[in-house]
Design a protein around this motif. Structure first.
Motif, PDB file in Angstrom:
ATOM      1  N   UNK A 158       0.805  -1.149   0.017  1.00 56.42           N
ATOM      2  CA  UNK A 158       0.055   0.020  -0.173  1.00 56.42           C
ATOM      3  C   UNK A 158       0.846   1.180   0.073  1.00 56.42           C
ATOM      4  N   UNK A 159       2.022   1.117  -0.149  1.00 50.35           N
ATOM      5  CA  UNK A 159       2.991   2.394  -0.149  1.00 50.35           C
ATOM      6  C   UNK A 159       3.449   2.511  -1.509  1.00 50.35           C
ATOM      7  N   UNK A 160       3.687   3.837  -1.866  1.00 47.76           N
ATOM      8  CA  UNK A 160       4.187   4.373  -3.039  1.00 47.76           C
ATOM      9  C   UNK A 160       5.873   4.578  -2.807  1.00 47.76           C
ATOM     10  N   UNK A 161       6.168   4.560  -1.859  1.00 44.75           N
ATOM     11  CA  UNK A 161       7.393   4.793  -1.324  1.00 44.75           C
ATOM     12  C   UNK A 161       8.226   3.285  -1.356  1.00 44.75           C
ATOM     13  N   UNK A 162       9.354   3.479  -2.250  1.00 46.21           N
ATOM     14  CA  UNK A 162      10.304   2.417  -2.238  1.00 46.21           C
ATOM     15  C   UNK A 162      11.667   2.435  -1.522  1.00 46.21           C
ATOM     16  N   UNK A 163      11.966   1.471  -0.750  1.00 49.94           N
ATOM     17  CA  UNK A 163      13.211   1.550   0.089  1.00 49.94           C
ATOM     18  C   UNK A 163      14.373   1.012  -0.626  1.00 49.94           C
ATOM     19  N   UNK A 164      15.444   1.440  -0.278  1.00 49.40           N
ATOM     20  CA  UNK A 164      16.727   0.688  -0.694  1.00 49.40           C
ATOM     21  C   UNK A 164      17.418   0.165   0.577  1.00 49.40           C
ATOM     22  N   UNK A 165      18.146  -0.841   0.387  1.00 53.62           N
ATOM     23  CA  UNK A 165      18.741  -1.476   1.447  1.00 53.62           C
ATOM     24  C   UNK A 165      20.303  -1.856   1.175  1.00 53.62           C
ATOM     25  N   UNK A 166      21.045  -1.946   1.860  1.00 50.41           N
ATOM     26  CA  UNK A 166      22.618  -2.217   1.755  1.00 50.41           C
ATOM     27  C   UNK A 166      22.928  -3.635   2.505  1.00 50.41           C
ATOM     28  N   UNK A 167      23.152  -4.515   1.501  1.00 52.86           N
ATOM     29  CA  UNK A 167      23.313  -5.772   2.006  1.00 52.86           C
ATOM     30  C   UNK A 167      24.803  -5.914   2.890  1.00 52.86           C
ATOM     31  N   UNK A 168      25.779  -5.183   2.287  1.00 54.66           N
ATOM     32  CA  UNK A 168      27.115  -5.517   3.005  1.00 54.66           C
ATOM     33  C   UNK A 168      27.059  -4.912   4.547  1.00 54.66           C
ATOM     34  N   UNK A 202      21.669  -3.089   6.549  1.00 53.14           N
ATOM     35  CA  UNK A 202      20.694  -2.065   6.993  1.00 53.14           C
ATOM     36  C   UNK A 202      20.037  -1.505   5.946  1.00 53.14           C
ATOM     37  N   UNK A 203      19.250  -0.426   6.242  1.00 55.70           N
ATOM     38  CA  UNK A 203      18.455   0.228   5.120  1.00 55.70           C
ATOM     39  C   UNK A 203      19.430   1.187   4.732  1.00 55.70           C
ATOM     40  N   UNK A 204      19.013   1.689   3.619  1.00 52.57           N
ATOM     41  CA  UNK A 204      19.737   2.279   2.773  1.00 52.57           C
ATOM     42  C   UNK A 204      19.731   3.963   2.930  1.00 52.57           C
ATOM     43  N   UNK A 205      20.461   4.712   2.039  1.00 50.97           N
ATOM     44  CA  UNK A 205      20.517   6.182   2.380  1.00 50.97           C
ATOM     45  C   UNK A 205      19.249   6.872   1.745  1.00 50.97           C
ATOM     46  N   UNK A 206      18.546   6.222   0.890  1.00 55.14           N
ATOM     47  CA  UNK A 206      17.768   6.817  -0.006  1.00 55.14           C
ATOM     48  C   UNK A 206      16.195   6.015  -0.118  1.00 55.14           C
ATOM     49  N   UNK A 207      15.003   6.630  -0.174  1.00 56.56           N
ATOM     50  CA  UNK A 207      14.055   6.230  -0.329  1.00 56.56           C
ATOM     51  C   UNK A 207      13.402   6.931  -1.552  1.00 56.56           C
ATOM     52  N   UNK A 208      12.817   5.847  -2.570  1.00 54.22           N
ATOM     53  CA  UNK A 208      12.377   6.417  -3.956  1.00 54.22           C
ATOM     54  C   UNK A 208      10.698   6.780  -3.963  1.00 54.22           C
ATOM     55  N   UNK A 209      10.568   7.883  -4.165  1.00 57.51           N
ATOM     56  CA  UNK A 209       9.192   8.496  -4.755  1.00 57.51           C
ATOM     57  C   UNK A 209       9.029   9.602  -5.270  1.00 57.51           C
ATOM     58  N   UNK A 210       8.349   9.579  -6.281  1.00 60.44           N
ATOM     59  CA  UNK A 210       8.183  10.681  -7.341  1.00 60.44           C
ATOM     60  C   UNK A 210       7.361  11.824  -6.590  1.00 60.44           C
TER      61      UNK A 210
END
Length: 890
Positions: free
Chosen positions: A402-412, A415-423
């Motif tokens: 239900x979210x338009x926000x896409x999260x980025x994750x760092x496998x190494x 943890x969660x990444x530095x950016x969250x993608x949403x237009x």
């Protein structure tokens, strides 16, 4: 027992503990404490120093209902049977006699006390497995809920009931010693205090009673506001602290000297604290919960509270999607309904790690705690990972429910990444209300991510910077919800699928539409195999279409599904397509032949599956199941016949993998594989194919050219006989003794051995065997004798069969029958041909003069033609099949 041709259950990942209370034992030799937890049908043993797993027990027939330990054995209850395990693995004792499931166990010296759901108490002799005593209590008046052996109370057992009363029994005399009236609430747990005669009683009302058994006197009473007391533990390191657990996951620490609350440990677990125990003489507390987590706390805070020292956990809610990460196939990424992303290792559990829980604001989530976290994001519904640039920046992109926000994750970093993608147009429903990200895919280079939305938009972002790079189709790429997006292997083309029944191919750089394919039904999902450019598309009418991205045509259709398709995956070589449906079936399709080659049924429907890049494991997640299951590919280590299944084939139920491989099940599976194996011995295939002798070519290939080889290797000068010394050598007188060789120097002739004509006319051992051979077994012995000879010996034996060499016509006829026998058995095919060629070359003139030999050769010729026609037909069929598979195009 496995009913799948290709896959066999290997092991289950992600399980740590469940609602069954754990037990702790101290190992005298290792000088270390071990925690034993129940995990479904098996139990795990962890060391308290690192929470590393040390052993996994054999599998039980059903789930473990309770467990307990003593100094040597681990006791488990499975339904109405009790088992005793030695070395944490092997069953050494079994106790049968309960009519209802057992829910309480208490080892007591040489005896074991067990209580079932009908409040029937039985005491067993551990060694002899004999029933020592049996007590029955009516559930209406005294339903047993807790049991304890008070310290220093010989032969005494304290029982707690659901009605609130407690009874102290002497199990040696079978007498009730005393009844405690209780506190008008059900007893949930009883714990022995460090002081003699004192116990702590936890009630369903939330009260904690510290009671003196000797004088029947309540020493102090505490009340926790978090509901029933689920577990209790006393510190034994000199601090007068009682720890109590609640159903909400909180832990309260009570000061027994000051009779007040010392500290609170909130949100220790996401579920009920089912068990807790303090390690002897250490400021450490071990807790477990139904949220699949095991934790060790250390009391070193200023307020007397505890902080988390070590933790081992898995998903607390069922996984939504599983995928292999990396090219080595050793790590499995799993996204659960608890909003966490985890990595499980197929190699060893010590390599498992958690990438954390999705949050809108990570720093605020840490301050608010797990349960009351207002910044927690919804569960991950889809994700994509790429390992090519994971050391440089974020490598995983995830969509949330239900979210338009896409999260980025760092496998190494884990943890969660530095950016969250949403237009910006999708933020707060500014332009498109209630728009959600439905699917996502990361390019093979790791630089771009494409996102499909429920509104029909398809956006491209940069993974490193999180910058928006463009949209496909102007406003929207499809008129309906996006069901799938994917990059090709060269990052030149992006393929999208929508609910408008269309598959569209776009050029990544210019965003222009290349081609559109319209399917007869709405698209549910698709999966792309980049190396082969094969795109499998699942439709809402339970069909699968396979599209070739190079030609952009449908090359296969599969229509055997009877329910909605939940997920699909390709094999590494793209020869198989594996699909899972909502009716708990797993189908394996062979793409070159377009047929179904395997199908099996599982207990619970599969929500997601993935095949490793090396093809050795299939990983699955299931409905309402916290685990991730591995299935091994049997075709990699055994011969498997992959014939197409018939239309009337019914899928058989397959047992789910356990946390450890059950030896008995594995033996049964091996026996079944041996029984159903398609391998045939040379004797079994004699009527269908021919077999070779596997002898070196030097033993038979040069037989017909042996005379040429002898002429080429013939020395230029004849060998000279060595000078023979007489038995008694004469000597010459002198200072230095010397032999007298004057007679030899004068050219004395050397005597040579002579051979009589009688010796030449006798048959050799080979000729004698041929002459006496009349039955099949005797011909087999003749062939065996020839296989043991060298080329020169074989040539001499065959030449000696003629009348000039000491043989006869009858012996030659017997040799022809021997070759006829060898061709009839279809064994040693090349040897029979070589021996026959040499026989015809050497004895051609003799054969033309004898009528019996000519008739024998005519019969042999018919047998040889028949054997060669069979061999030629099998070779032609194989060549035609190989050529068809190379050039087959539909």
């Amino acid at each position: 027992m496995s009913n799948s041709r290709i896959f066999a259950g290997y092991r289950a990942l992600g399980f740590t503990c469940n609602h069954v209370p754990f037990s702790i034992r101290y190992h005298q030799k290792h000088k270390e404490n071990y925690v034993v937890t129940a995990v479904g049908k098996a139990f795990h043993t962890y060391n308290c120093s690192k929470l590393g797993i040390t052993s996994i027990s054999d599998s039980h027939p059903s789930d473990i209902t309770c467990l307990s330990v003593d100094a040597f054995l681990v006791f488990t209850a499975c339904e109405n049977e009790i088992r005793a395990f030695q070395n944490n693995k092997q069953v050494v004792h079994t106790y049968k006699g309960h009519q209802h499931p057992v829910h309480l166990l208490l080892p007591y010296g040489k005896h074991l006390i067990s209580v079932d759901d009908a409040s029937c108490l039985k005491i067993w002799d551990i060694t002899s497995e004999e029933l020592y005593l049996e007590l029955e209590f009516p559930n209406a008046t005294f339903q047993i809920t807790a049991i304890l052996h008070p310290s220093t109370y010989m032969n005494k057992v304290l029982l707690g009931s659901k009605q609130g009363a407690m009874q102290l029994w002497n199990i040696h005399t079978n007498k009730l010693i005393f009844t405690f009236n209780g506190w008008d609430s059900a007893v949930t747990v009883i714990e022995q205090a460090p002081a003699i005669d004192v116990v702590a009683v936890g009630l369903a009302s939330g009260k904690i009673i510290v009671h003196n058994l000797k004088y029947d006197e309540t020493l102090m009473t505490f009340t926790q506001d978090w509901g029933p007391v689920t577990s209790m533990a006393f510190r034994t390191d000199g601090q007068p602290i009682l720890a109590t657990g609640s159903a909400l996951g909180h832990i309260a620490l009570w000061n027994l000297e000051e009779k007040k609350l010392q500290s609170q440990m909130r949100d220790c677990h996401q579920g009920s604290v089912t068990s807790m125990q303090c390690l002897p003489s250490e400021p450490l507390l071990v807790t477990s919960s139904s949220d699949n987590s095991l934790k060790v706390w250390i009391f070193d805070l200023p307020d007397g509270g505890g902080r988390l020292l070590r933790m081992r956990s898995g998903h607390s809610a069922p996984p939504n999607k599983v995928r292999f990460h990396g090219k080595d196939g050793l790590n499995v990424l799993s996204a659960g309904q608890d909003s966490t992303l985890r990595s499980f290792s197929t190699d060893h559990d010590s390599k498992n790690k958690s990438l954390g829980r999705a949050s809108y604001n990570k720093s605020k989530s840490k301050k608010s705690g797990l349960i009351k976290d207002q910044h927690k994001m919804p569960a991950i519904t889809d994700f994509s990972s790429e390992s090519s640039r994971q050391s440089d920046w974020d490598s995983i992109a995830a969509c949330h429910h239900g979210e338009s926000l896409v999260t980025l994750w760092n496998y190494i970093k884990g943890s969660m990444g530095a950016h969250k993608l949403r237009h910006p147009d999708l933020e707060d429903g500014r332009l498109h209300a209630n728009t959600a990200a439905m699917c996502v895919d990361v390019s093979s280079c790791g630089n771009f991510v494409v996102i499909g939305y429920s509104s029909g938009h398809v956006h491209v972002y940069n993974m490193q910077s999180g910058i928006f790079r463009g949209a496909f189709g102007g406003q929207t790429a499809h008129t309906g919800c996006i069901r799938g997006v994917a990059f090709d292997s060269l990052n030149q083309v992006v393929v999208t699928a929508g609910a408008d029944c269309c598959i569209k191919f776009w050029r990544l750089k210019s965003r222009e539409l290349l081609e559109t394919i319209i399917l007869p039904s709405q698209i549910a999902r698709f999966v792309l195999h980049r190396e082969s450019s094969m795109l499998a598309v699942a439709l809402d009418d339970f069909k699968i279409c396979v599209v070739d991205m190079d030609t952009r045509k449908i090359v296969r259709r599969f229509c055997a599904h009877t329910s909605s398709i939940n997920d699909m995956t390709f094999s590494p070589d793209a020869r198989w397509l594996i699909s899972a449906t909502m009716d708990a079936k797993v189908f394996t399709w062979d793409l070159p032949s377009g047929s179904l080659i395997d199908c099996f049924l599982v207990d619970q429907a599969i929500t997601s599956l993935s095949l490793s890049p090396t093809g050795n494991f299939l990983v699955t997640s299931h409905v309402d199941d916290l685990g991730v299951y591995l299935w091994s590919n049997k075709t990699l280590y055994s011969h498997v016949s992959l014939r197409p299944l018939s239309a009337e084939y019914e899928a058989q139920l397959v047992d789910m993998p356990a946390t450890a491989i059950d030896k008995r099940l594995r033996e049964d599976e091996d026996e079944e594989e041996e029984f159903e194996s398609d391998f045939k011995s040379p004797e079994q295939i004699s009527a269908q194919l021919v077999t070779l002798s596997l002898l070196p070519e030097s033993r038979w290939k040069s037989l017909i050219l042996l005379d040429v080889i002898k002429m080429r290797n013939k020395p230029k000068q004849p060998p000279k006989a060595p000078k023979a010394a007489p038995f008694f050598l004469p000597t010459v007188a002198g200072i230095v003794p010397k032999f007298d060789t004057s007679a030899l120097d004068e050219g004395e002739e050397i005597s040579k051995p002579r051979v009589s004509l009688a010796d030449l006319t006798n048959l050799s051992a080979f000729g004698q065997k041929l002459q006496s051979a009349k039955e099949m077994d005797e011909y087999a012995a003749v062939m065996k004798h020839l296989k043991e000879l060298g080329p020169s010996a074989i040539d001499a034996e065959i030449r000696s069969l003629s009348p000039e060499g000491g043989g006869s016509t009858e012996v030659m006829l017997q040799f022809i029958k021997c070759i006829h026998f060898a061709l009839g058995t279809n064994r040693d095919f090349e040897l029979a041909q070589a021996y026959l060629a040499l026989f015809l070359k050497v004895h051609g003139n003799t054969i033309t003069e004898e009528a019996d030999l000519r008739e024998g050769l005519e019969e042999l010729q018919e047998a040889q033609l028949s054997a060669w026609e069979d061999l030629e037909g099998a070779m032609n069929q194989s060549l035609c099949l190989v050529n068809y598979l190379r050039s087959a195009v539909i």
